[in-house]
Design a protein around this motif. Structure first.
Motif, PDB file in Angstrom:
ATOM      1  N   LEU A 144       0.802  -1.222   0.000  1.00 24.98           N
ATOM      2  CA  LEU A 144       0.000   0.000   0.000  1.00 24.98           C
ATOM      3  C   LEU A 144       0.832   1.267   0.000  1.00 24.98           C
ATOM      4  O   LEU A 144       0.275   2.366   0.092  1.00 24.98           O
ATOM      5  CB  LEU A 144      -0.941   0.007   1.207  1.00 24.98           C
ATOM      6  CG  LEU A 144      -1.943  -1.153   1.272  1.00 24.98           C
ATOM      7  CD1 LEU A 144      -2.768  -1.069   2.534  1.00 24.98           C
ATOM      8  CD2 LEU A 144      -2.822  -1.179   0.030  1.00 24.98           C
ATOM      9  N   ARG A 145       2.166   1.145  -0.121  1.00 26.08           N
ATOM     10  CA  ARG A 145       3.022   2.326  -0.097  1.00 26.08           C
ATOM     11  C   ARG A 145       3.754   2.561  -1.413  1.00 26.08           C
ATOM     12  O   ARG A 145       4.385   3.598  -1.592  1.00 26.08           O
ATOM     13  CB  ARG A 145       4.044   2.218   1.043  1.00 26.08           C
ATOM     14  CG  ARG A 145       3.419   2.288   2.427  1.00 26.08           C
ATOM     15  CD  ARG A 145       2.743   3.624   2.647  1.00 26.08           C
ATOM     16  NE  ARG A 145       2.076   3.690   3.947  1.00 26.08           N
ATOM     17  CZ  ARG A 145       0.785   3.457   4.130  1.00 26.08           C
ATOM     18  NH1 ARG A 145       0.018   3.133   3.087  1.00 26.08           N
ATOM     19  NH2 ARG A 145       0.248   3.543   5.326  1.00 26.08           N
ATOM     20  N   GLY A 146       3.703   1.629  -2.322  1.00 24.78           N
ATOM     21  CA  GLY A 146       4.273   1.836  -3.645  1.00 24.78           C
ATOM     22  C   GLY A 146       3.211   2.316  -4.617  1.00 24.78           C
ATOM     23  O   GLY A 146       2.033   1.946  -4.498  1.00 24.78           O
ATOM     24  N   THR A 157      -3.412   6.604  -6.520  1.00 25.65           N
ATOM     25  CA  THR A 157      -4.725   5.954  -6.420  1.00 25.65           C
ATOM     26  C   THR A 157      -5.847   6.966  -6.238  1.00 25.65           C
ATOM     27  O   THR A 157      -6.940   6.597  -5.804  1.00 25.65           O
ATOM     28  CB  THR A 157      -4.734   4.959  -5.245  1.00 25.65           C
ATOM     29  OG1 THR A 157      -4.439   5.655  -4.029  1.00 25.65           O
ATOM     30  CG2 THR A 157      -3.730   3.847  -5.458  1.00 25.65           C
ATOM     31  N   THR A 158      -5.578   8.229  -6.541  1.00 25.39           N
ATOM     32  CA  THR A 158      -6.620   9.253  -6.451  1.00 25.39           C
ATOM     33  C   THR A 158      -7.440   9.232  -7.736  1.00 25.39           C
ATOM     34  O   THR A 158      -7.100   9.871  -8.730  1.00 25.39           O
ATOM     35  CB  THR A 158      -6.008  10.651  -6.241  1.00 25.39           C
ATOM     36  OG1 THR A 158      -5.186  10.642  -5.077  1.00 25.39           O
ATOM     37  CG2 THR A 158      -7.098  11.693  -6.063  1.00 25.39           C
ATOM     38  N   ALA A 208       0.208  -0.142  -4.902  1.00 26.84           N
ATOM     39  CA  ALA A 208      -1.013   0.334  -4.245  1.00 26.84           C
ATOM     40  C   ALA A 208      -2.197   0.281  -5.205  1.00 26.84           C
ATOM     41  O   ALA A 208      -3.293  -0.176  -4.843  1.00 26.84           O
ATOM     42  CB  ALA A 208      -0.804   1.761  -3.733  1.00 26.84           C
ATOM     43  N   LEU A 209      -1.978   0.737  -6.431  1.00 25.62           N
ATOM     44  CA  LEU A 209      -3.054   0.692  -7.424  1.00 25.62           C
ATOM     45  C   LEU A 209      -3.451  -0.740  -7.720  1.00 25.62           C
ATOM     46  O   LEU A 209      -4.641  -1.075  -7.801  1.00 25.62           O
ATOM     47  CB  LEU A 209      -2.597   1.403  -8.703  1.00 25.62           C
ATOM     48  CG  LEU A 209      -3.648   1.556  -9.806  1.00 25.62           C
ATOM     49  CD1 LEU A 209      -4.800   2.430  -9.322  1.00 25.62           C
ATOM     50  CD2 LEU A 209      -3.019   2.156 -11.058  1.00 25.62           C
ATOM     51  N   GLY A 215      -3.301   7.845  -1.879  1.00 27.48           N
ATOM     52  CA  GLY A 215      -1.843   7.834  -2.013  1.00 27.48           C
ATOM     53  C   GLY A 215      -1.312   6.494  -2.471  1.00 27.48           C
ATOM     54  O   GLY A 215      -2.097   5.584  -2.779  1.00 27.48           O
ATOM     55  N   PRO A 216       0.010   6.393  -2.514  1.00 27.32           N
ATOM     56  CA  PRO A 216       0.982   7.478  -2.255  1.00 27.32           C
ATOM     57  C   PRO A 216       0.971   8.519  -3.371  1.00 27.32           C
ATOM     58  O   PRO A 216       0.827   8.175  -4.546  1.00 27.32           O
ATOM     59  CB  PRO A 216       2.319   6.733  -2.205  1.00 27.32           C
ATOM     60  CG  PRO A 216       2.094   5.496  -3.012  1.00 27.32           C
ATOM     61  CD  PRO A 216       0.660   5.114  -2.848  1.00 27.32           C
ATOM     62  N   GLY A 217       1.108   9.758  -3.007  1.00 25.31           N
ATOM     63  CA  GLY A 217       0.956  10.838  -3.981  1.00 25.31           C
ATOM     64  C   GLY A 217      -0.479  10.888  -4.448  1.00 25.31           C
ATOM     65  O   GLY A 217      -1.420  10.989  -3.656  1.00 25.31           O
ATOM     66  N   THR A 218      -0.661  10.822  -5.750  1.00 28.35           N
ATOM     67  CA  THR A 218      -2.004  10.751  -6.344  1.00 28.35           C
ATOM     68  C   THR A 218      -2.157   9.487  -7.162  1.00 28.35           C
ATOM     69  O   THR A 218      -2.998   9.425  -8.062  1.00 28.35           O
ATOM     70  CB  THR A 218      -2.263  11.981  -7.238  1.00 28.35           C
ATOM     71  OG1 THR A 218      -1.254  12.037  -8.273  1.00 28.35           O
ATOM     72  CG2 THR A 218      -2.234  13.265  -6.439  1.00 28.35           C
TER      73      THR A 218
END
Length: 321
Positions: free
Chosen positions: A177-179, A271-272, A183-184, A266-269
């Motif tokens: 969940l941090r890469g 998975t936004t 994460a995606l 996250g991380p970043g965007t």
């Protein structure tokens, strides 16, 4: 008073009225056709009222709010016209959000449909234990979405169950969940495993409607299993494939809870997706006008994809050709 005359067949016929036309019986306004129309209207009225109150009215309000700047903290509601739409075009984060939405939706739709069709074909065989496996694969569909996501959140942690199993066989798993890409991929897998059973059941129902005589004739002609699947199975279940593809595409564009619980975008965007970005703008940053504009964009994307799929059905859906 009309005078009866013999019409030559032993029956009395009414004599024409003084105006030259035969007297006709009067038909009432409350005919059987009108009764049927009223009954049909009464049956569809609850659905029409529900659609108007919970679909059309909210959609109209969203469009109206997108033309305003609404700040609930400052208690202001100002008309800004198309300023929110210009902000949408100039938003530097929107391209990344749309890219994440595209990758997530394509991955989810492809994995979901492919796995559901594979499971349906395997479980359509007359083998011992298929009922147990059908229940096993469908059971996640009825599990609470939030509970399912929370459990997977623990499993995908750096020291969670997934890496524990990987470590038992000598593999060093990443912090899922941090890469960015892991994460995606993790959110896609969680969503696929959760809902693949629904499409599997739909495909199973379609497969059981394919006549067995077609497969027998194909085997007599020497057709391989792949040829039978490509030439018989896929064309005959293509209406179900169309239905499941539309449902899955619309569902992929509306995924929110899994991302909110697992990654918070996250991380970043990475998975936004658009739905989560809409939530951030409206309910975290309190920009309800801009959030409504993003809602209009999401509605247009869903509408366009649905119409495109529906229009393309004549090219590959068997019963529409």
């Amino acid at each position: 008073m009309p005078v009866l005359m013999d019409n030559g067949a032993g029956r009395a016929a009414p004599r024409p009225a003084p105006g030259g036309t035969a007297a006709s019986p009067r038909r009432g306004w409350w005919t059987s056709r009108r009764r049927d129309q009223l009954a049909g209207l009464l049956f569809v009225t609850p659905q029409l009222v529900g659609t108007a109150l919970f679909v059309l009215l909210p959609l109209g309000l969203v469009v109206w709010y997108s033309l305003h700047e609404w700040n609930v903290l400052a208690d202001t509601f100002d008309f800004v016209g198309t300023d929110n739409y210009r902000e949408l075009v100039d938003d530097p984060k929107l391209p990344g959000v749309l890219r994440s939405t595209l990758f997530f939706s394509v991955g989810l739709v492809v994995f979901n449909l492919a796995l559901a069709l594979l499971l349906a074909v395997l479980l359509n065989q007359r083998l011992r234990g298929t009922v147990v496996f059908r229940t096993l694969f469908f059971s996640p569909v009825v599990v609470s979405l939030v509970a399912w996501t929370i459990v997977w959140g623990f499993l995908l942690q750096d020291n969670g169950g997934v890496n524990g199993v990987a470590g038992a066989v000598g593999l060093d798993g990443p912090n899922w969940l941090r890469g960015e890409w892991t994460a995606l991929l993790s959110v896609i897998v969680v969503q696929v495993v959760k809902n693949v059973g629904l499409n599997m059941v739909l495909f199973l129902a379609a497969l059981q409607g394919v006549p067995a005589e077609l497969y027998e004739a194909a085997r007599v002609e020497g057709a391989s299993r792949w040829t039978q699947f490509r030439r018989i199975t896929v064309p005959l279940i293509s209406p179900t494939i169309l239905l499941t593809s539309i449902i899955t595409v619309v569902g992929a564009l509306q995924v929110f809870a899994q991302i909110a619980v697992l990654t918070q975008g996250g991380p970043g965007t990475s998975t936004t997706v658009l739905v989560y970005y809409l939530y951030q703008q409206a309910f975290q940053f309190h920009q309800f006008g801009y959030g409504s504009t993003l809602s209009v964009l999401l509605f247009l994307i869903v509408l366009t994809l649905t119409v495109v799929q529906w229009r393309m059905r004549r090219k590959w859906v068997f019963h529409e050709q």
